[in-house]
Design an enzyme around this catalytic site. Structure first.
Site, PDB file in Angstrom:
ATOM      1  N   LYS A 204      22.077  14.767  47.329  1.00  0.00           N
ATOM      2  CA  LYS A 204      22.274  13.586  46.859  1.00  0.00           C
ATOM      3  C   LYS A 204      21.090  12.823  46.858  1.00  0.00           C
ATOM      4  CE  LYS A 204      26.965  12.653  47.279  1.00  0.00           C
ATOM      5  NZ  LYS A 204      27.922  11.770  48.143  1.00  0.00           N
ATOM      6  N   ARG A 238      31.132  18.055  53.443  1.00  0.00           N
ATOM      7  CA  ARG A 238      31.249  18.539  52.080  1.00  0.00           C
ATOM      8  C   ARG A 238      29.960  18.760  51.440  1.00  0.00           C
ATOM      9  NH1 ARG A 238      31.015  16.334  46.555  1.00  0.00           N
ATOM     10  NH2 ARG A 238      32.975  17.212  45.350  1.00  0.00           N
TER      11      ARG A 238
END
Length: 258
Positions: A204, A238
């Protein structure tokens, strides 16, 4: 949790696994690499992503969900649409991972009578606008309050709290500073809310902001983020790079005894 995006416009893998054969091959590789759960997603939720009709999302994910039923590894569906949740329950998924925290009309009813786990995520506004100057007085207090309200709402609807997980929603309506404040506060949130935490920081922008690396160069930073998440109370991380993260966690556990 290994990420399996079956979308043509994923921010991190460019839709490489949209075709069923490629998706299943990638899932099998993640399982061999040590994934404990496979998270299937049929709609990109990156900032500014276009909406995908439920019919198209079903077309993308249902063949994968049914093909993975006998893989021996739990399967999660990443969706906020009640129609998808209903079909996923019929397909026997083990978790519904909802970025909208089961707020859509009919979402709670779609999952209430199942026995799958439910992951409640915090998101500010919606994907198209969530990164338009996100602001909080105290991001940890406000995200925790939101998650507490959703936990209480689902419990009041008859859903066993033992089915629930929380996700602070890294990157979903947060600045870099917000994201790292939440990452540091993971254990505090778990203690206050009494449910386990799932963390997704892999590749991210919060990783890129610290490392200065583009998406394809964020492996090391993503592993560092996963280790930090576990150190701060996360029970599931995740990730895109399962094998590398599993190895890092094995060494971290061996060194710390945690």
């Amino acid at each position: 949790m290994g990420i399996l995006n079956v979308t043509p416009d994923s921010f991190s893998d460019g839709g490489k696994f949209a075709a069923l054969d490629y998706a299943l091959s990638h899932a099998e590789q993640m399982i061999r690499d040590g994934a404990d759960i496979i998270d299937v997603g049929g709609e990109s939720t990156r900032p500014g992503a276009p909406l995908v009709p439920a019919e198209e999302e079903l077309r993308r994910v249902l063949p994968v969900l049914y093909a993975l039923r006998e893989c021996g590894t739990p399967v999660s569906l990443d969706t906020y649409k009640p129609a998808l949740m209903k079909e996923a329950v019929l397909a026997g998924v083990d978790m519904i991972n909802d970025i909208n925290a089961f707020r859509a009309p009919g979402a709670i009813e779609a999952v209430r009578d199942s026995d799958c786990a439910l992951c409640i995520m915090h998101m500010l506004d919606k994907p198209a606008t969530m990164q338009d100057k996100p602001a909080y007085d105290d991001v940890v207090l406000e995200v925790t309050a939101f998650l507490r309200e959703r936990i209480d709402t689902l419990a009041a609807a008859g859903i066993d709290r033992r089915r629930l997980w929380i996700d602070p929603g890294f990157g979903f309506g947060k600045t870099v500073e917000h994201n790292y404040a939440l990452l540091k506060a993971g254990r505090r949130m778990v203690d206050e809310l009494g449910v386990p935490l799932l963390a997704g920081v892999s590749r991210k922008s919060m990783i890129g902001a610290v490392t200065g690396k583009p998406v394809e160069g964020r492996l090391a930073g993503s592993i560092g983020g996963a280790l930090a998440a576990v150190a701060n109370g996360a029970r599931i991380v995740r990730v895109h790079d399962v094998g590398e993260t599993v190895d890092a966690l094995k060494v971290w556990h061996a060194a710390t005894g945690n």
